[in-house]
Design a protein around this motif. Structure first.
Motif, PDB file in Angstrom:
ATOM      1  N   LEU A  50       0.821  -1.213   0.000  1.00 37.97           N
ATOM      2  CA  LEU A  50       0.000   0.000   0.000  1.00 37.97           C
ATOM      3  C   LEU A  50       0.856   1.266   0.000  1.00 37.97           C
ATOM      4  O   LEU A  50       0.573   2.216  -0.733  1.00 37.97           O
ATOM      5  N   GLU A  51       1.906   1.269   0.796  1.00 38.84           N
ATOM      6  CA  GLU A  51       2.768   2.451   0.865  1.00 38.84           C
ATOM      7  C   GLU A  51       3.427   2.756  -0.476  1.00 38.84           C
ATOM      8  O   GLU A  51       3.647   3.923  -0.818  1.00 38.84           O
ATOM      9  N   PHE A  86      -1.197   3.013   8.437  1.00 37.12           N
ATOM     10  CA  PHE A  86      -2.252   2.066   8.100  1.00 37.12           C
ATOM     11  C   PHE A  86      -2.589   1.263   9.350  1.00 37.12           C
ATOM     12  O   PHE A  86      -1.690   0.755  10.013  1.00 37.12           O
ATOM     13  N   PHE A 109      -8.779   0.309   2.622  1.00 40.08           N
ATOM     14  CA  PHE A 109      -7.868  -0.356   1.698  1.00 40.08           C
ATOM     15  C   PHE A 109      -7.909  -1.842   2.021  1.00 40.08           C
ATOM     16  O   PHE A 109      -7.759  -2.226   3.183  1.00 40.08           O
ATOM     17  N   VAL A 140      -6.286  -5.562   1.007  1.00 43.04           N
ATOM     18  CA  VAL A 140      -5.207  -6.265   0.320  1.00 43.04           C
ATOM     19  C   VAL A 140      -5.563  -7.747   0.280  1.00 43.04           C
ATOM     20  O   VAL A 140      -5.870  -8.347   1.312  1.00 43.04           O
ATOM     21  N   PHE A 176      -4.846  -5.105  -4.491  1.00 38.18           N
ATOM     22  CA  PHE A 176      -5.535  -4.371  -3.441  1.00 38.18           C
ATOM     23  C   PHE A 176      -6.633  -3.520  -4.084  1.00 38.18           C
ATOM     24  O   PHE A 176      -6.590  -3.229  -5.284  1.00 38.18           O
ATOM     25  N   VAL A 208      -9.345  -0.061  -3.225  1.00 38.54           N
ATOM     26  CA  VAL A 208      -9.618   1.110  -2.396  1.00 38.54           C
ATOM     27  C   VAL A 208     -11.124   1.317  -2.448  1.00 38.54           C
ATOM     28  O   VAL A 208     -11.726   1.318  -3.519  1.00 38.54           O
TER      29      VAL A 208
END
Length: 128
Positions: free
Chosen positions: A56-57, A66, A104, A106, A123, A125
């Motif tokens: 995610l980052e 997160f 989010f 994953v 992932f 959103v």
């Protein structure tokens, strides 16, 4: 029973829900093999969550934190190879309210050796 968790089987044997003292909810759908997968996930949660957050980052333009809110183990492997997902909220360093309605998720596949046991493959959103 895992320490620090409360269980709810009110929806039947093919559905288990439990929550840790930290507030992380775990939902398991399916047979006993899916319950065993859930325990493997819980046992390796720090490493699995670390992979998810790194993924995610890599795609975030903002920096922040997160927070894991839930884990869902699917009743069967999905068509695209997903076995479970981890859902996160995000708090941006510059504005704690900017992502207030965003989550989010994953998605991971669970694999047998010699492959890595857990691997994120996508992932999404979403918005509450």
């Amino acid at each position: 029973m895992k320490e620090g968790a409360s269980f709810d089987r009110s929806l039947g044997e093919s559905f288990i829900r439990f929550e840790f003292e930290t507030g992380v909810e775990v939902v398991v759908k399916g047979d006993e093999s899916r319950t065993r997968l859930a325990w493997r996930i819980v046992d390796h949660l720090a490493a699995i969550s670390g992979m998810a957050v790194r993924l995610l980052e890599d795609f975030m333009r903002n920096r922040g934190v997160f927070d894991l809110s839930s884990i869902e183990v699917f009743d069967t492997t999905t068509a695209d190879g997903g076995d479970f997902s981890l859902s996160y909220s995000f708090t941006a360093d510059h504005d704690i309210h900017e992502y207030g309605y965003t989550y989010f998720e994953v998605f991971f596949g669970a694999h047998e050796p010699p492959s890595k046991p857990f691997w994120p493959h996508k992932f999404t959103v979403g918005f509450h």
